[in-house]
Motif scaffolding. Structure first.
Motif, PDB file in Angstrom:
ATOM      1  N   THR A  98       0.838  -1.210   0.000  1.00 13.14           N
ATOM      2  CA  THR A  98       0.000   0.000   0.000  1.00 13.14           C
ATOM      3  C   THR A  98       0.861   1.244   0.000  1.00 13.14           C
ATOM      4  OG1 THR A  98      -1.758  -1.171   1.184  1.00 13.14           O
ATOM      5  CG2 THR A  98      -1.797   1.237   1.244  1.00 13.14           C
ATOM      6  N   GLU A  99       1.915   1.230   0.801  1.00 11.10           N
ATOM      7  CA  GLU A  99       2.817   2.380   0.867  1.00 11.10           C
ATOM      8  C   GLU A  99       3.557   2.581  -0.463  1.00 11.10           C
ATOM      9  OE1 GLU A  99       2.158   0.728   4.962  1.00 11.10           O
ATOM     10  OE2 GLU A  99       2.570  -0.090   2.968  1.00 11.10           O
ATOM     11  N   ARG A 100       3.925   1.485  -1.095  1.00  6.88           N
ATOM     12  CA  ARG A 100       4.592   1.569  -2.405  1.00  6.88           C
ATOM     13  C   ARG A 100       3.660   2.196  -3.430  1.00  6.88           C
ATOM     14  NH1 ARG A 100       5.050  -4.035  -4.696  1.00  6.88           N
ATOM     15  NH2 ARG A 100       6.413  -4.352  -2.918  1.00  6.88           N
ATOM     16  N   GLN A 101       2.414   1.749  -3.431  1.00 10.52           N
ATOM     17  CA  GLN A 101       1.457   2.283  -4.391  1.00 10.52           C
ATOM     18  C   GLN A 101       1.180   3.761  -4.140  1.00 10.52           C
ATOM     19  OE1 GLN A 101      -1.704  -0.523  -3.704  1.00 10.52           O
ATOM     20  NE2 GLN A 101      -0.904  -2.004  -5.190  1.00 10.52           N
ATOM     21  N   ALA A 102       1.131   4.153  -2.869  1.00 13.55           N
ATOM     22  CA  ALA A 102       0.927   5.565  -2.542  1.00 13.55           C
ATOM     23  C   ALA A 102       2.111   6.405  -3.020  1.00 13.55           C
ATOM     24  CB  ALA A 102       0.731   5.734  -1.037  1.00 13.55           C
ATOM     25  N   ALA A 103       3.317   5.871  -2.859  1.00 14.08           N
ATOM     26  CA  ALA A 103       4.506   6.597  -3.312  1.00 14.08           C
ATOM     27  C   ALA A 103       4.467   6.784  -4.827  1.00 14.08           C
ATOM     28  CB  ALA A 103       5.765   5.849  -2.888  1.00 14.08           C
ATOM     29  N   LEU A 104       4.070   5.752  -5.556  1.00 18.51           N
ATOM     30  CA  LEU A 104       3.987   5.871  -7.007  1.00 18.51           C
ATOM     31  C   LEU A 104       2.907   6.873  -7.417  1.00 18.51           C
ATOM     32  CD1 LEU A 104       4.417   2.115  -7.998  1.00 18.51           C
ATOM     33  CD2 LEU A 104       6.049   3.968  -8.400  1.00 18.51           C
ATOM     34  N   THR A 105       1.787   6.834  -6.717  1.00 18.46           N
ATOM     35  CA  THR A 105       0.710   7.791  -7.011  1.00 18.46           C
ATOM     36  C   THR A 105       1.187   9.223  -6.811  1.00 18.46           C
ATOM     37  OG1 THR A 105      -0.983   6.183  -6.386  1.00 18.46           O
ATOM     38  CG2 THR A 105      -1.626   8.510  -6.375  1.00 18.46           C
ATOM     39  N   SER A 106       2.087   9.429  -5.852  1.00 16.42           N
ATOM     40  CA  SER A 106       2.546  10.794  -5.527  1.00 16.42           C
ATOM     41  C   SER A 106       3.340  11.437  -6.655  1.00 16.42           C
ATOM     42  CB  SER A 106       3.401  10.767  -4.260  1.00 16.42           C
ATOM     43  OG  SER A 106       4.682  10.200  -4.505  1.00 16.42           O
ATOM     44  N   ILE A 107       3.827  10.651  -7.621  1.00 13.87           N
ATOM     45  CA  ILE A 107       4.599  11.249  -8.716  1.00 13.87           C
ATOM     46  C   ILE A 107       3.846  11.215 -10.045  1.00 13.87           C
ATOM     47  CG2 ILE A 107       6.773  10.650  -7.588  1.00 13.87           C
ATOM     48  CD1 ILE A 107       7.121   8.468  -9.792  1.00 13.87           C
ATOM     49  N   GLU A 108       2.578  10.854 -10.023  1.00 16.67           N
ATOM     50  CA  GLU A 108       1.819  10.721 -11.260  1.00 16.67           C
ATOM     51  C   GLU A 108       1.718  12.019 -12.046  1.00 16.67           C
ATOM     52  OE1 GLU A 108      -1.992   9.080 -10.344  1.00 16.67           O
ATOM     53  OE2 GLU A 108      -1.300   7.015 -10.575  1.00 16.67           O
ATOM     54  N   ASN A 109       1.811  13.151 -11.370  1.00 16.80           N
ATOM     55  CA  ASN A 109       1.696  14.440 -12.065  1.00 16.80           C
ATOM     56  C   ASN A 109       3.047  15.118 -12.260  1.00 16.80           C
ATOM     57  OD1 ASN A 109      -1.031  14.153 -12.326  1.00 16.80           O
ATOM     58  ND2 ASN A 109      -1.577  15.551 -10.683  1.00 16.80           N
ATOM     59  N   ASP A 110       4.134  14.371 -12.078  1.00 19.06           N
ATOM     60  CA  ASP A 110       5.464  14.924 -12.325  1.00 19.06           C
ATOM     61  C   ASP A 110       5.776  14.870 -13.817  1.00 19.06           C
ATOM     62  OD1 ASP A 110       5.715  15.261  -9.637  1.00 19.06           O
ATOM     63  OD2 ASP A 110       7.291  13.772  -9.342  1.00 19.06           O
ATOM     64  N   TRP A 111       6.555  15.840 -14.278  1.00 19.62           N
ATOM     65  CA  TRP A 111       7.001  15.817 -15.670  1.00 19.62           C
ATOM     66  C   TRP A 111       8.044  14.714 -15.838  1.00 19.62           C
ATOM     67  CZ3 TRP A 111       5.132  17.251 -20.018  1.00 19.62           C
ATOM     68  CH2 TRP A 111       5.934  17.455 -21.149  1.00 19.62           C
ATOM     69  N   PHE A 112       9.071  14.751 -14.987  1.00 18.96           N
ATOM     70  CA  PHE A 112      10.026  13.660 -14.865  1.00 18.96           C
ATOM     71  C   PHE A 112       9.912  13.110 -13.449  1.00 18.96           C
ATOM     72  CE2 PHE A 112      12.560  16.470 -17.837  1.00 18.96           C
ATOM     73  CZ  PHE A 112      12.192  15.775 -18.969  1.00 18.96           C
ATOM     74  N   TYR A 113      10.442  11.937 -13.230  1.00 19.33           N
ATOM     75  CA  TYR A 113      10.412  11.416 -11.874  1.00 19.33           C
ATOM     76  C   TYR A 113      11.794  11.548 -11.253  1.00 19.33           C
ATOM     77  CZ  TYR A 113      12.926   6.922 -11.645  1.00 19.33           C
ATOM     78  OH  TYR A 113      13.882   5.961 -11.571  1.00 19.33           O
ATOM     79  N   PRO A 114      11.867  11.738  -9.929  1.00 15.64           N
ATOM     80  CA  PRO A 114      13.164  11.883  -9.259  1.00 15.64           C
ATOM     81  C   PRO A 114      13.931  10.573  -9.269  1.00 15.64           C
ATOM     82  CG  PRO A 114      11.384  11.811  -7.636  1.00 15.64           C
ATOM     83  CD  PRO A 114      10.734  11.854  -8.990  1.00 15.64           C
ATOM     84  N   ALA A 115      14.940  10.471 -10.143  1.00 16.48           N
ATOM     85  CA  ALA A 115      15.633   9.201 -10.360  1.00 16.48           C
ATOM     86  C   ALA A 115      16.284   8.668  -9.091  1.00 16.48           C
ATOM     87  CB  ALA A 115      16.688   9.373 -11.451  1.00 16.48           C
TER      88      ALA A 115
END
Length: 352
Positions: A98-115
């Motif tokens: 659940t925490e992993r999925q929440a973390a992924l959801t938190s970057i859904e509106n990013d242009w790039f993701y923080p590598a």
């Protein structure tokens, strides 16, 4: 114990059956890596992955509580999610899902993701577990792979076939909707145009494009492509954040979808030109040339393709579009490109 290496310290803690102490060492190694020694963390995680399954299981069992204590949004919290995937790769229990999925959801509106967060590892864990990731997240990783050339991210997105275009741009969503219509012929076409990743089409690319044109029909294909191109440059349907100063992401073309736009331009070059297709190419180049703060042209790759296409087309309106572009553009590089295209068009007309 302070004089021991991180590897030795965590080995002692694991041997003593103390996962909490082991996680203290893990956190210390993480802090050290972000204090100027990034190789410490990478080597340390590899050492942890090589531990016996029983030791890794005990570490994993202690991680949820440690994750809950970590400051929200902190690098350490993301590191725990990453480490949980690595340590549990061959174990039956999948923790912090659940925490992993929440973390992924938190970057859904990013242009790039923080590598540095290595969230692509989290996304792969979801896909490997048979859980799809959102279309928005696919778009984030595709943009990152396109611009940052991260090998692992590229490998991740290479295995994601749907949606064939990134969501978030009006033209792309219209194309996706058209392709989803029962009996529509556009799916194979979209799958082909996204492969337009070189500066010029190869003979193989053009042969396949010709087959698609023959199957669909030149006239309906032109009409549909012109309709899609008319939507290029409209406000984004999905808002995005950008992680560095410069042009707002909403002013930029999605770099993954830009390949597809280039493919559409190449397609039009293979069909007898019409006035509406020539004007669509001129408008596409004009939209792409529109300057953005700190960025220059919004999408040089699409502009280049459209300008070269206009120089190549044997239609009287093509030169008029190039003349119009030369008058409205102030960027030196774009002027040079258009001047060369005009010269080529003139040479072709003289030769004819």
């Amino acid at each position: 114990m302070a004089s021991l290496s991180y590897h030795e310290r965590v080995d002692v803690a694991l041997w003593a059956g103390d996962p909490e102490l082991a996680l203290d060492v893990v956190e210390a190694a993480y802090d050290a890596s972000h204090g100027g020694a990034p190789s410490v963390w990478e080597g340390f995680t590899r050492h942890l992955v090589r531990q016996p399954a029983g030791d890794r299981s005990r570490l994993l069992a202690a991680m949820p509580a440690r994750h809950d204590k970590a400051p929200p949004g902190s690098g350490w919290r993301s590191a725990l999610l990453y480490l949980a995937v690595l340590l549990g790769h061959d174990l039956p229990d999948d923790i912090l899902v659940t925490e992993r999925q929440a973390a992924l959801t938190s970057i859904e509106n990013d242009w790039f993701y923080p590598a540095a967060t290595r969230f692509h590892v989290l996304a792969k864990a979801e896909l490997d577990a048979g859980r799809p990731v959102s279309d928005r997240l696919v778009a984030v990783f595709r943009r990152s792979a396109e611009c940052h050339h991260h090998r692992e991210v590229r490998r991740l997105v290479a295995g994601v076939r749907e949606p064939v275009l990134n969501v978030g741009e009006a033209w792309a969503e219209a194309a996706l909707a058209d392709a989803a219509s029962p009996g529509a012929p556009w799916g194979p076409l979209l799958a082909h145009i996204v492969t337009a990743k070189a500066a010029r089409p190869s003979a193989t690319w053009e042969r396949k494009a010709q087959r698609l044109i023959a199957e669909i029909g030149a006239e309906p294909l032109q009409e549909r492509v012109v309709a899609w191109l008319s939507l290029v440059g409209l406000p984004r349907t999905v808002p995005v954040r950008r992680d560095r100063p410069g042009a707002p992401a909403s002013d930029l073309f999605d770099p993954y979808n830009a390949n597809a736009l280039r493919g559409l331009v190449w397609l039009l070059c293979l069909i007898e030109p019409r006035l509406d297709t020539v004007k669509a190419l001129g408008s596409l180049a004009h939209t792409g040339l529109r300057a953005t703060s700190g960025q220059g042209a919004r999408t040089p790759k699409v502009v280049n393709a459209a300008v070269h296409a206009l120089a190549r087309l044997s239609h009287p309106a093509a030169r008029q579009e190039l003349d119009r572009l030369a008058k409205v553009t102030s960027a030196h590089g774009a002027h040079k490109l258009i001047a060369a295209a005009l010269a080529g068009a003139s040479a072709g007309a003289t030769g004819a």
